[in-house]
Design a protein around this motif. Structure first.
Motif, PDB file in Angstrom:
ATOM      1  N   GLY A 138      15.170  11.694 -26.738  1.00  0.00           N
ATOM      2  CA  GLY A 138      13.570  11.938 -26.884  1.00  0.00           C
ATOM      3  C   GLY A 138      12.994  12.603 -25.762  1.00  0.00           C
ATOM      4  N   ARG A 139      11.824  12.799 -25.819  1.00  0.00           N
ATOM      5  CA  ARG A 139      11.052  13.596 -24.553  1.00  0.00           C
ATOM      6  C   ARG A 139       9.814  12.631 -23.971  1.00  0.00           C
ATOM      7  NH1 ARG A 139       9.034  19.317 -25.846  1.00  0.00           N
ATOM      8  NH2 ARG A 139       7.761  18.120 -27.319  1.00  0.00           N
ATOM      9  N   ILE A 140       9.410  13.117 -22.856  1.00  0.00           N
ATOM     10  CA  ILE A 140       8.287  12.600 -22.106  1.00  0.00           C
ATOM     11  C   ILE A 140       7.416  13.676 -21.684  1.00  0.00           C
ATOM     12  CG2 ILE A 140       7.238  11.069 -20.204  1.00  0.00           C
ATOM     13  CD1 ILE A 140      10.014   9.533 -20.640  1.00  0.00           C
ATOM     14  N   LEU A 141       6.280  13.672 -22.313  1.00  0.00           N
ATOM     15  CA  LEU A 141       5.364  14.912 -21.856  1.00  0.00           C
ATOM     16  C   LEU A 141       4.361  14.343 -20.816  1.00  0.00           C
ATOM     17  CD1 LEU A 141       4.989  16.658 -25.244  1.00  0.00           C
ATOM     18  CD2 LEU A 141       6.744  16.940 -23.598  1.00  0.00           C
ATOM     19  N   LEU A 142       4.209  15.280 -19.740  1.00  0.00           N
ATOM     20  CA  LEU A 142       2.822  15.010 -18.878  1.00  0.00           C
ATOM     21  C   LEU A 142       2.017  16.263 -18.778  1.00  0.00           C
ATOM     22  CD1 LEU A 142       1.652  13.540 -16.427  1.00  0.00           C
ATOM     23  CD2 LEU A 142       3.224  14.749 -14.830  1.00  0.00           C
ATOM     24  N   ASP A 143       0.921  16.117 -19.467  1.00  0.00           N
ATOM     25  CA  ASP A 143       0.184  17.119 -19.765  1.00  0.00           C
ATOM     26  C   ASP A 143       0.803  18.230 -20.346  1.00  0.00           C
ATOM     27  OD1 ASP A 143      -2.155  16.206 -18.586  1.00  0.00           O
ATOM     28  OD2 ASP A 143      -1.618  16.960 -16.540  1.00  0.00           O
ATOM     29  N   GLY A 144       1.464  17.944 -21.534  1.00  0.00           N
ATOM     30  CA  GLY A 144       2.140  18.831 -22.162  1.00  0.00           C
ATOM     31  C   GLY A 144       3.502  19.346 -21.986  1.00  0.00           C
ATOM     32  N   GLN A 145       3.901  19.028 -20.679  1.00  0.00           N
ATOM     33  CA  GLN A 145       5.371  19.546 -20.263  1.00  0.00           C
ATOM     34  C   GLN A 145       6.456  18.498 -20.193  1.00  0.00           C
ATOM     35  OE1 GLN A 145       5.460  20.801 -16.067  1.00  0.00           O
ATOM     36  NE2 GLN A 145       6.775  22.490 -16.586  1.00  0.00           N
ATOM     37  N   ASP A 146       7.547  18.783 -20.993  1.00  0.00           N
ATOM     38  CA  ASP A 146       8.566  17.691 -20.475  1.00  0.00           C
ATOM     39  C   ASP A 146       9.135  17.542 -19.183  1.00  0.00           C
ATOM     40  OD1 ASP A 146      11.035  16.517 -20.834  1.00  0.00           O
ATOM     41  OD2 ASP A 146      11.673  17.595 -22.506  1.00  0.00           O
ATOM     42  N   ILE A 147       8.952  16.086 -18.803  1.00  0.00           N
ATOM     43  CA  ILE A 147       9.221  15.688 -17.440  1.00  0.00           C
ATOM     44  C   ILE A 147      10.804  16.158 -17.165  1.00  0.00           C
ATOM     45  CG2 ILE A 147       7.209  14.331 -17.444  1.00  0.00           C
ATOM     46  CD1 ILE A 147       9.544  12.015 -17.245  1.00  0.00           C
ATOM     47  N   HIS A 148      11.517  16.156 -18.171  1.00  0.00           N
ATOM     48  CA  HIS A 148      13.085  16.554 -18.038  1.00  0.00           C
ATOM     49  C   HIS A 148      13.571  17.935 -18.021  1.00  0.00           C
ATOM     50  CE1 HIS A 148      12.977  12.323 -19.116  1.00  0.00           C
ATOM     51  NE2 HIS A 148      13.990  12.013 -18.184  1.00  0.00           N
ATOM     52  N   ALA A 149      12.468  18.892 -17.952  1.00  0.00           N
ATOM     53  CA  ALA A 149      12.471  20.238 -18.227  1.00  0.00           C
ATOM     54  C   ALA A 149      13.247  20.718 -16.974  1.00  0.00           C
ATOM     55  CB  ALA A 149      11.448  21.119 -18.524  1.00  0.00           C
TER      56      ALA A 149
END
Length: 273
Positions: free
Chosen positions: A86-97
């Motif tokens: 799954g993903r966690i987005l901070l202001d639309g950006q994936d924090i694991h990118a």
């Protein structure tokens, strides 16, 4: 830690009570599953955290509240046994990118733990610690930021005449507010609070709760608490977790007075531990 699909995570349908858009979202969690080795901790969890509001995570011990909170600023990264989907987005950006700096993420998403953890240095140096790590900051700007952070944490008037005293000379409640000031000094956008008042006396607890309410004008706050009365007093939205699953999520007043699910009602009325 892997973000690829893992067979230990069973497919799960999203609950009918959790898919709503509370105002403007700051953080968005999409289908997050997390396991410690073969032991699942979170299962297909999705929710949106509103900006400049207080969101509380409640639920029985071991339900995944703190695990979820720590995932929001990647505190599980150093544990090689942790598997994630799954993903966690901070202001639309994936924090694991790949392009995301973990250090910068943790500046933007600050964390305050259950037990106060001031550094073995002066009150001033505790608050200025992160500023010094950021590089060249003038003494004037550092002094101004330290004062601003201590004022924001409702501590300035109690310590302004002894800034060079040891942080360990403060009471437990003052130490927790000092840690909050230290976190605020580096300019976070989100503040994660893991039972920040559970070890404090009632007066100190009330000061922390007042501080939480005041900070939401400039920050997004996420609070883990076992104290349902505290969640009702300070939060705008509440998420109820059980067994690693998000059971129900909604405005705090609604969830506590008119929950949609019997499981939620049983928990908040004390019929389920």
């Amino acid at each position: 830690m892997s973000a690829t699909r893992d067979p230990r995570f069973a497919p799960r349908l999203a609950g009918a009570c959790i898919d709503f858009a509370p105002e403007a979202s700051c953080l968005e969690i999409q289908g997050l599953s997390l396991a410690y080795g073969d032991t699942p901790a979170l299962e297909a969890l999705s929710l949106r955290v509103p900006r400049h509001r207080v969101t509380a995570f409640i639920g029985p011990s071991g339900c995944g509240k703190s695990t979820l909170l720590r995932a929001l600023n990647r505190l599980h990264d150093l544990n090689e046994e942790v598997v994630r989907e799954g993903r966690i987005l901070l202001d639309g950006q994936d924090i694991h990118a790949p392009e995301v700096s973990v250090a910068e993420l943790r500046r933007r998403v600050g964390m305050v733990f259950q037990a106060p953890n001031p550094f073995p240095m002066s009150i001033y140096d505790n608050v200025a610690f992160g500023l010094r790590l950021q590089g060249r900051v003038s003494k004037r700007k550092r002094d101004d930021t330290v004062e601003w952070a201590l004022r924001s944490a409702a501590l300035w008037h109690e310590v302004k005449d002894r800034l060079q005293a040891s942080a360990w000379s403060l009471s437990g409640g003052q130490q927790q507010r000092l840690v909050i000031a230290r976190t605020l000094a580096v300019g976070p956008e989100v503040l994660l609070l893991d039972e920040p008042a559970s070890a404090l006396d009632p007066i100190s607890t009330l000061k922390i709760e007042e501080l939480i309410r005041n900070l939401k004008s400039t920050l997004t706050l996420v609070l883990v608490t076992h104290n349902m009365q505290q969640a009702a007093r300070v939060s705008d939205y509440t998420a109820f977790l059980q067994g690693g699953e998000l059971v129900e999520y909604g405005p705090t007043d609604t969830l506590f007075t008119n929950p949609r699910l019997r499981r939620t009602e049983n928990y908040i009325t004390g019929r389920m531990a």
